[in-house]
Scaffold this active site. Structure first.
Site, mmCIF file in Angstrom:
data_model
loop_
_atom_site.group_PDB
_atom_site.id
_atom_site.type_symbol
_atom_site.label_atom_id
_atom_site.label_comp_id
_atom_site.label_asym_id
_atom_site.label_seq_id
_atom_site.Cartn_x
_atom_site.Cartn_y
_atom_site.Cartn_z
ATOM 1 N N HIS A 280 39.306 26.867 36.878
ATOM 2 C CA HIS A 280 39.435 28.184 36.248
ATOM 3 C C HIS A 280 39.778 28.030 34.754
ATOM 4 O O HIS A 280 39.169 28.674 33.898
ATOM 5 C CB HIS A 280 40.520 28.988 36.985
ATOM 6 C CG HIS A 280 40.910 30.261 36.311
ATOM 7 N ND1 HIS A 280 40.414 31.482 36.699
ATOM 8 C CD2 HIS A 280 41.735 30.508 35.274
ATOM 9 C CE1 HIS A 280 40.917 32.424 35.928
ATOM 10 N NE2 HIS A 280 41.736 31.866 35.047
ATOM 11 N N GLU A 281 40.708 27.148 34.453
ATOM 12 C CA GLU A 281 41.089 26.926 33.049
ATOM 13 C C GLU A 281 39.910 26.363 32.249
ATOM 14 O O GLU A 281 39.680 26.762 31.107
ATOM 15 C CB GLU A 281 42.276 25.957 32.952
ATOM 16 C CG GLU A 281 43.567 26.474 33.572
ATOM 17 C CD GLU A 281 44.023 27.783 32.961
ATOM 18 O OE1 GLU A 281 43.884 27.940 31.743
ATOM 19 O OE2 GLU A 281 44.503 28.663 33.707
ATOM 20 N N HIS A 284 37.602 29.072 31.243
ATOM 21 C CA HIS A 284 37.982 29.765 30.011
ATOM 22 C C HIS A 284 37.454 29.010 28.789
ATOM 23 O O HIS A 284 36.976 29.592 27.831
ATOM 24 C CB HIS A 284 39.509 29.848 29.891
ATOM 25 C CG HIS A 284 40.112 30.969 30.696
ATOM 26 N ND1 HIS A 284 39.686 32.269 30.590
ATOM 27 C CD2 HIS A 284 41.121 30.978 31.605
ATOM 28 C CE1 HIS A 284 40.412 33.025 31.403
ATOM 29 N NE2 HIS A 284 41.276 32.274 32.040
ATOM 30 N N GLU A 358 39.012 36.788 32.866
ATOM 31 C CA GLU A 358 39.576 36.182 34.082
ATOM 32 C C GLU A 358 38.528 36.139 35.188
ATOM 33 O O GLU A 358 38.396 35.138 35.890
ATOM 34 C CB GLU A 358 40.814 36.942 34.550
ATOM 35 C CG GLU A 358 42.014 36.838 33.612
ATOM 36 C CD GLU A 358 42.385 35.403 33.282
ATOM 37 O OE1 GLU A 358 42.294 34.530 34.170
ATOM 38 O OE2 GLU A 358 42.736 35.142 32.114
ATOM 39 N N ASP A 362 37.109 32.813 36.966
ATOM 40 C CA ASP A 362 37.132 32.699 38.431
ATOM 41 C C ASP A 362 35.746 32.348 38.960
ATOM 42 O O ASP A 362 35.588 31.460 39.815
ATOM 43 C CB ASP A 362 37.558 34.036 39.066
ATOM 44 C CG ASP A 362 39.077 34.214 39.066
ATOM 45 O OD1 ASP A 362 39.783 33.276 38.641
ATOM 46 O OD2 ASP A 362 39.549 35.283 39.498
HETATM 47 ZN ZN LIG Z 1 42.771 32.699 33.446
#
Ligand SMILES: [Zn+2]
Length: 427
Positions: A280-281, A284, A358, A362
């Site tokens: 997930h990071e 980003h 987000e 995801d």
């Molecule tokens: Zn996040």
């Protein structure tokens, strides 16, 4: 108060409007949570047990009560600062004692900032050592907590004060275009900080250690390779030093970039879940969320500096708050105090934007993991361990939440991969 100028009146209305909106939103949310308090809602059966759910409701209600006191204190302090005449009085005192050089004026702004920060300290203390303590989150000691504040203050003096002096000096050097130069100086400073903070500032507060050789490390490095994410290192941060809340983030630019996992996170999640959090990071990063956000905030602050330069030329702006016109330090201080009552109304937009990112991160994580279960597992545990409010009022979460709720994220992740269209839309 014999005479109230229209500007003063407008400022009072703005401050009270923000206060009323915050209190209203909070009440709305609290009633919504309490209405669902008796039993675990259908959507969360099998995810969270009754005891944890009950505790999360209590935690939400307790935080809401403290939040209302904080909101009211902030509004009262701001009204007092702007209307009581204490700022012009302090300014005169300062000017007579230290003159009007940029050094003295920057010190005036700094002293005002510290004076306005102090009234909120007891509430911060209460939040950590009473509220967080009661729900088993606090692991900080009194000494560590006060040391953190002291370090923050010193960093403000070492880094913030010279920047303030520079901005005030630019007014003399650059005349009419000072706002553009001041903006460039602040942006340059921010960029420098985002490079230096992970190396110089964060280690002042926490200890970072490389993730030791382990099957977890293997797994995470493989993920980094698979996603072509050049991780210099994966670091573990001793977040447990202050709190049992858990988190993960990445920080820094280019070769200073590092992935940071809280030690609390590593304790709470199993390996595939940690991998999903890291994915997930990385999402980003791959989607360039940080530079995009930085660019947006740079544009907004450019507008802010321009507006400040316009206001700084208006005599009424100073006189409405009891000052003689002309000192940019005063305009800067007033602008800083007032900007929050305006930007507050735009925060839902910023949060909506953040929630979109987000969802994108995801969906990236689910894609590189080839399954959404690990991420869902991680999110469920994080919500449970952090006693997150599972049933916020939609208006409240829409206004304040930078992350979608657990249910929203699960629903987005549950879309079958064949629905490329749907995922594209979220991405
Ligand atoms: Zn996040």
């Amino acid at each position: 108060m014999g005479f109230v100028s229209p500007v003063t009146l407008m400022v009072v209305v703005l401050i009270l409007a923000r206060w009323a909106a915050e209190i209203w939103l909070d009440g709305l949310n609290r009633r919504h949570v309490q209405a669902h308090a008796d039993a675990v809602p259908e959507a969360f059966k099998g995810i969270v047990d009754a005891a944890t759910y009950h505790k999360s409701v209590q935690y939400t209600v307790a935080k809401s009560g403290l939040g209302q006191i904080e909101t009211s204190c902030d509004a009262a302090v701001l009204l007092l600062a702007l209307l009581s005449g204490i700022l012009p009085w302090g300014f005169d005192l300062f000017r007579h004692g230290f003159g009007v050089s940029p050094w003295a004026m920057a010190a005036f702004i700094f002293v005002c900032g510290v004076a306005l920060w102090l009234p909120g300290l007891p509430l911060d203390w209460y939040a950590q050592f009473r509220l967080e303590e009661r729900f088993g989150f606090n692991t900080s000691t009194q000494k560590l907590w006060w040391l953190d504040r002291l370090k923050g203050l010193l960093l403000g003096i070492i880094l913030g004060y010279p920047l303030l002096v520079l901005v005030l000096k630019l007014v003399d050097w650059a005349n009419g275009w000072w706002w553009l130069w001041a903006w460039a100086a602040v942006m340059g400073f921010q960029l420098l900080m985002s490079i230096l903070a992970p190396v110089l500032i964060l280690p002042l507060f926490n200890k970072f250690t490389p993730l030791p050789e382990s099957s977890l490390r293997e797994r995470l490095l493989k993920l980094a390779e698979r996603t072509q994410f050049q991780a210099r290192s994966i670091q573990v941060m001793d977040g447990s030093k202050r709190s049992r809340h858990s988190n993960a983030f990445f920080t820094g630019f280019g070769r200073f970039r590092k992935i940071v996992l809280f030690d609390t996170l590593i304790q709470q999640l199993i390996e595939p879940e940690l991998e999903a959090v890291l994915a997930h990071e990385i999402g980003h990063f791959k989607k360039k969320h940080v530079p995009k956000m930085l660019a947006a905030s740079a544009l907004i602050s450019l507008g802010g500096f321009y507006l400040l330069s316009l206001l700084a030329n208006q005599a009424w702006f100073y006189r409405s708050f009891g000052f003689e016109p002309g000192s940019l330090a005063v305009a800067l201080l007033l602008f800083g105090l007032l900007s929050g009552v305006v930007t507050f109304w735009f925060s839902p937009l910023a949060h909506w934007w953040s929630r979109r990112y987000e969802y994108q991160a995801d969906s990236f994580a689910a894609k590189v993991m080839n399954e959404p279960r690990s991420l869902i597992g991680a999110l469920r545990k994080l919500n449970e361990k952090n006693l997150s409010n599972l049933t916020p009022h939609p208006v409240y979460s829409g206004f304040y939440y930078s992350h979608p709720t657990l249910l929203e994220r699960e629903q987005a992740l549950a879309q079958p991969p064949s629905h490329g269209q749907a995922i594209q839309r979220i991405a």
